[in-house]
Design an enzyme around this catalytic site. Structure first.
Site, short mmCIF file in Angstrom:
data_model
loop_
_atom_site.label_atom_id
_atom_site.label_comp_id
_atom_site.label_asym_id
_atom_site.label_seq_id
_atom_site.Cartn_x
_atom_site.Cartn_y
_atom_site.Cartn_z
CG HIS A 114 37.82 35.34 9.84
ND1 HIS A 114 38.20 35.53 9.08
CD2 HIS A 114 36.45 36.17 10.47
CE1 HIS A 114 37.40 35.80 8.27
NE2 HIS A 114 36.33 36.44 8.78
CB THR A 182 42.29 36.84 1.25
OG1 THR A 182 40.93 36.39 1.09
CG2 THR A 182 42.15 38.42 0.21
CG LEU A 208 49.88 31.27 -6.04
CD1 LEU A 208 51.11 31.90 -6.34
CD2 LEU A 208 50.13 30.22 -5.47
CD GLU A 209 44.25 30.38 -7.43
OE1 GLU A 209 44.91 29.38 -8.30
OE2 GLU A 209 44.02 30.12 -6.46
CB ALA A 225 52.38 36.19 -0.49
C1 BJW Z 1 49.31 32.23 -2.01
C2 BJW Z 1 50.20 32.17 -1.70
C3 BJW Z 1 51.32 32.67 -1.89
C4 BJW Z 1 48.36 30.69 -1.57
N1 BJW Z 1 51.09 33.96 -2.12
N2 BJW Z 1 49.26 34.06 -2.03
C5 BJW Z 1 26.29 34.59 0.81
C6 BJW Z 1 26.84 36.09 0.84
C7 BJW Z 1 27.23 36.32 1.52
C8 BJW Z 1 27.99 36.29 2.83
C9 BJW Z 1 27.14 34.72 3.13
C10 BJW Z 1 26.77 34.30 2.16
N3 BJW Z 1 26.48 33.04 2.63
C11 BJW Z 1 26.61 33.11 3.47
C12 BJW Z 1 27.56 34.34 4.29
C13 BJW Z 1 28.61 34.64 5.52
C14 BJW Z 1 29.48 33.61 5.50
C15 BJW Z 1 30.29 33.74 4.06
O1 BJW Z 1 31.33 34.39 3.54
N4 BJW Z 1 30.03 32.36 3.04
C16 BJW Z 1 30.80 32.55 2.32
C17 BJW Z 1 31.09 30.47 2.14
C18 BJW Z 1 29.88 32.58 1.11
N5 BJW Z 1 29.91 34.83 6.50
C19 BJW Z 1 30.41 34.64 8.01
O2 BJW Z 1 29.41 33.91 8.98
C20 BJW Z 1 30.53 35.72 8.52
N6 BJW Z 1 30.29 35.90 9.50
C21 BJW Z 1 29.27 37.39 8.71
O3 BJW Z 1 28.91 36.97 8.09
O4 BJW Z 1 28.34 38.02 9.61
C22 BJW Z 1 27.52 38.57 9.58
C23 BJW Z 1 27.55 40.28 9.39
C24 BJW Z 1 28.86 40.59 8.81
C25 BJW Z 1 29.28 42.16 8.79
C26 BJW Z 1 28.81 42.75 10.08
C27 BJW Z 1 27.69 42.10 10.96
C28 BJW Z 1 27.24 40.76 10.87
C29 BJW Z 1 31.75 34.69 9.15
C30 BJW Z 1 32.97 34.22 8.50
C31 BJW Z 1 34.27 33.40 9.27
C32 BJW Z 1 34.69 32.39 8.17
N7 BJW Z 1 36.18 32.03 9.17
C33 BJW Z 1 37.07 31.32 8.72
C34 BJW Z 1 37.57 29.89 9.91
C35 BJW Z 1 37.90 30.37 10.83
C36 BJW Z 1 39.05 30.84 10.99
C37 BJW Z 1 40.11 29.10 11.45
O5 BJW Z 1 39.72 28.31 11.69
O6 BJW Z 1 40.99 29.21 11.04
O7 BJW Z 1 37.80 32.27 8.55
S1 BJW Z 1 36.62 30.54 7.09
C38 BJW Z 1 38.12 30.47 7.21
O8 BJW Z 1 37.99 31.33 5.07
C39 BJW Z 1 38.90 31.37 7.45
C40 BJW Z 1 39.64 32.20 6.65
O9 BJW Z 1 40.56 33.90 7.46
C41 BJW Z 1 38.50 32.80 5.39
C42 BJW Z 1 38.90 33.54 3.96
O10 BJW Z 1 39.92 31.92 3.86
P1 BJW Z 1 40.94 32.65 2.72
O11 BJW Z 1 41.87 33.42 4.44
O12 BJW Z 1 40.89 33.68 1.70
O13 BJW Z 1 41.91 31.25 2.25
P2 BJW Z 1 41.98 30.67 1.08
O14 BJW Z 1 42.74 29.51 1.67
O15 BJW Z 1 40.24 30.00 0.83
O16 BJW Z 1 42.36 31.54 -0.28
C43 BJW Z 1 44.38 31.96 -0.12
C44 BJW Z 1 44.10 32.86 -1.19
O17 BJW Z 1 45.25 32.89 -0.74
C45 BJW Z 1 44.44 31.68 -2.94
O18 BJW Z 1 43.75 32.80 -3.25
C46 BJW Z 1 45.62 31.39 -2.97
O19 BJW Z 1 45.67 31.25 -4.43
C47 BJW Z 1 46.26 32.22 -2.40
N8 BJW Z 1 47.90 31.89 -2.07
N9 BJW Z 1 48.88 30.36 -2.28
C48 BJW Z 1 49.81 34.49 -2.65
N10 BJW Z 1 52.63 32.25 -1.59
#
Ligand code: BJW
Length: 234
Positions: A114, A182, A208-209, A225
């Site tokens: 990302h 994640t 965490l969950e 983690a």
């Molecule tokens: C702990 C803890 C501790 C806390 N110990 N654990 C329907 C179906 C499928 C896909 C799509 C759909 N509709 C739309 C889409 C596509 C879309 C998408 O997925 N949307 C969904 C919302 C449905 N995806 C995209 O657009 C992506 N591109 C794409 O699909 O292109 C097409 C393609 C793909 C492949 C090949 C060819 C073409 C792009 C996605 C870009 C995501 N960008 C972001 C923001 C930018 C970065 C930034 O500003 O920093 O990236 S969104 C945001 O979410 C960020 C993260 O990287 C990403 C994931 O979040 P993450 O890391 O999971 O964080 P959290 O907060 O959600 O979870 C944290 C976890 O940690 C929790 O579970 C806690 O419990 C846990 N935790 N403390 C262990 N101490």
């Protein structure tokens, strides 16, 4: 390395949860980053077209936090760096995180799918460079000399994540896939477990969950983690 054999080919996926104990906020859930900002206002190409100053401010603030001296990798980042050293050439770390805590812990075989907070990309010539802490209309591209065309080197919703061919290649050959910190909300990363399952790998979630895709994993451990990852690696 109790869980792993020296013949394993390991792919690790990390998300915001691995950096939470270092003081970087996760995205979703209580106190998440999206609490203060609607996702559509800051993390889409349309948002950047509509209000570039707001988007630049959002990323400048996060960049400044990342550069603050008190921010450091935690025991989970360090454990993954040790795991990489134990499995030379058989290890790939794929992170959704845009921070640099894995590198600061010593990880080298890493893909930032990302993007990276400390990099900028020129909208005119696509050159990727080091981002200043205050990216904005005055910023200048060192490759093409244009001013005000630098955007954060971040993959926003609707954009294609980076190095997908390399990631799928490694997933299709891995024997162990671990997903750490994640929520499983965002694709394509949330679908990697299915690719690893299809390759015959053992799949484990450390979080965490339970994530949204927890049932796709063969094994699941819940907790912070900084405790789970060193215990799993050692
Ligand atoms: C702990 C803890 C501790 C806390 N110990 N654990 C329907 C179906 C499928 C896909 C799509 C759909 N509709 C739309 C889409 C596509 C879309 C998408 O997925 N949307 C969904 C919302 C449905 N995806 C995209 O657009 C992506 N591109 C794409 O699909 O292109 C097409 C393609 C793909 C492949 C090949 C060819 C073409 C792009 C996605 C870009 C995501 N960008 C972001 C923001 C930018 C970065 C930034 O500003 O920093 O990236 S969104 C945001 O979410 C960020 C993260 O990287 C990403 C994931 O979040 P993450 O890391 O999971 O964080 P959290 O907060 O959600 O979870 C944290 C976890 O940690 C929790 O579970 C806690 O419990 C846990 N935790 N403390 C262990 N101490």
């Amino acid at each position: 390395m109790s869980v792993l054999s020296p013949h394993d080919r390991v792919v690790i996926l990390t998300g915001a949860g691995i950096s939470a104990e270092s003081g970087i906020r996760t995205f979703r859930g209580d106190d998440g980053l999206w609490e203060n900002h609607r996702l559509e206002d800051v993390a889409t190409p349309e948002a950047f077209q509509r209000d570039p100053a707001l988007v630049q401010r959002f990323y400048n603030a996060r960049r400044q936090q990342l550069l603050s001296p008190e921010l450091a990798p935690n025991a989970a980042h360090q454990a993954l760096a040790r795991l990489e050293r134990a499995l030379p050439g058989r290890f790939l770390l794929v992170t959704q995180n845009v921070d640099n805590l894995h590198e600061r812990a010593g990880s080298e075989a890493i893909i930032h799918m990302h993007g990276e907070l400390l990099k900028a990309r020129c909208l005119h010539c696509q050159h990727v460079s080091k981002a200043s802490a205050d990216l904005g209309p005055h910023s200048h591209c060192s490759a093409c000399d244009q001013r005000g065309r630098l955007r954060p080197h971040i993959v926003w919703f609707g954009e294609v994540p980076l190095q997908m061919d390399d990631i799928y290649q490694a997933l299709s050959q891995c024997t162990m896939f671990a997903s750490i910190g994640t929520s499983g909300n965002v694709y394509p990363a949330a679908g990697f477990v299915e690719v690893a399952n299809a390759a015959g790998a053992h799949t484990i979630e450390l979080n965490l969950e339970a994530s949204r895709v927890r049932t796709a994993f063969a094994e699941h451990r819940e907790g912070p983690a900084s405790q789970l990852v060193p215990a799993w690696v050692e």
